[in-house]
Write a protein that holds these residues in place. Structure first.
Motif, mmCIF file in Angstrom:
data_model
loop_
_atom_site.group_PDB
_atom_site.id
_atom_site.type_symbol
_atom_site.label_atom_id
_atom_site.label_comp_id
_atom_site.label_asym_id
_atom_site.label_seq_id
_atom_site.Cartn_x
_atom_site.Cartn_y
_atom_site.Cartn_z
ATOM 1 N N UNK A 51 0.834 -1.205 0.000
ATOM 2 C CA UNK A 51 0.000 0.000 0.000
ATOM 3 C C UNK A 51 0.865 1.249 0.000
ATOM 4 N N UNK A 52 1.890 1.242 0.863
ATOM 5 C CA UNK A 52 2.768 2.404 0.990
ATOM 6 C C UNK A 52 3.492 2.681 -0.328
ATOM 7 N N UNK A 53 3.972 1.622 -0.982
ATOM 8 C CA UNK A 53 4.697 1.794 -2.247
ATOM 9 C C UNK A 53 3.759 2.290 -3.349
ATOM 10 N N UNK A 54 2.592 1.659 -3.481
ATOM 11 C CA UNK A 54 1.653 2.040 -4.527
ATOM 12 C C UNK A 54 1.059 3.425 -4.289
ATOM 13 N N UNK A 55 1.061 3.887 -3.043
ATOM 14 C CA UNK A 55 0.451 5.178 -2.730
ATOM 15 C C UNK A 55 1.181 6.340 -3.396
ATOM 16 N N UNK A 56 2.475 6.189 -3.670
ATOM 17 C CA UNK A 56 3.227 7.292 -4.253
ATOM 18 C C UNK A 56 2.705 7.665 -5.633
ATOM 19 N N UNK A 57 2.429 6.658 -6.465
ATOM 20 C CA UNK A 57 1.849 6.929 -7.779
ATOM 21 C C UNK A 57 0.523 7.662 -7.631
ATOM 22 N N UNK A 58 -0.286 7.176 -6.701
ATOM 23 C CA UNK A 58 -1.604 7.751 -6.474
ATOM 24 C C UNK A 58 -1.508 9.219 -6.060
#
Length: 262
Positions: free
Chosen positions: A144-151
């Motif tokens: 979640x933390x990694x994917x949140x940056x794109x978001x």
């Protein structure tokens, strides 16, 4: 209070509402890889716990992204080099992307290996014995933390207004929570779809590694010399693969009806 009034006025304007709709759709698209990972990860739990874990995972994603929206300055600071190796600068963002890519590749390859070498009963027995609820949630928090940056970066690029971005994230996450169970059931019931989903996650892992490498290369260089990765091709490949699998599923269904004389 004044800032909130300004944000509310922006939200209630025509441009604000259009931005909210656009950003909500974009957040859903960017959340596809997150949903796929969560669906496959929670499948290792007993069925009675899967829905709970899936909901907790997506709620955590919502919380993480909302918190990060209030720390835009901190996220921007992650682009600065923490240390250098020769002419290359290693930023916090690059480390997060590279770590996330390695983690996702490792988990996906492990899942693919289990899928190939074990039958269904063996997999279920392993899942019940080795995977705990807490361990699965921890994996979900990491990804979640990694994917949140794109978001977050996409949200800032589209709107730039915190209230609009938060509402878009909330709307997209609520929709994903509502439909994540159906997505997970569809993936698990169709072996071909699950194979495509795993291949997609593997590809996303390599994309994260490449993005981390590009960030290292770009760090310290003028903007006009920066290299960027267009991830639209990844999502196009996923859509094409799903369309191809849908044709295969339709063909099998038609042949089965024909064989049964229906």
């Amino acid at each position: 209070m004044q800032n909130f009034s300004v944000e509310l006025d922006v939200l209630l304007s025509l441009n604000g509402l259009i931005g909210l709709l656009t950003l909500s759709i974009l957040e859903i698209i960017l959340g596809i890889d997150n949903i796929i990972f969560i669906s496959i990860a929670v499948n290792k739990l007993p069925k009675i716990k899967q829905n709970k874990a899936r909901t907790i995972g997506l709620v955590l994603a919502l919380v993480v992204r909302t918190i990060l929206l209030f720390f835009i300055g901190w996220i921007a600071g992650l682009k600065d080099a923490l240390f250098t190796i020769g002419s290359f600068g290693i930023s916090g963002k690059a480390l997060i992307l590279i770590f996330g890519g390695v983690f996702l590749i490792y988990k996906t390859i492990k899942e693919i290996h289990e899928k190939i070498t074990s039958d269904h009963d063996e997999i279920e027995n392993k899942n019940e014995g080795k995977n705990t609820f807490g361990a699965i949630i921890l994996q979900i928090i990491i990804i979640d933390f990694v994917f949140s940056f794109d978001s977050i970066l996409a949200a800032v690029g589209v709107s730039g207004h915190v209230l609009v971005m938060i509402l878009a994230v909330v709307i997209s996450m609520l929709l994903m929570i509502l439909f994540s169970g159906r997505v997970a059931d569809f993936i698990n019931k169709n072996p071909g779809i699950k194979t495509i989903a795993l291949s997609f996650l593997l590809l996303i892992g390599f994309v994260l590694l490449i993005e981390g490498g590009l960030d290292v290369y770009n760090c310290g260089k003028p903007d006009d010399q920066h290299l960027h990765l267009n991830k639209n091709y990844v999502y196009f490949a996923l859509a094409f693969s799903l369309l191809n699998e849908w044709f295969n599923m339709r063909e099998i269904k038609v042949k089965r009806k024909r064989d049964l004389g229906l």
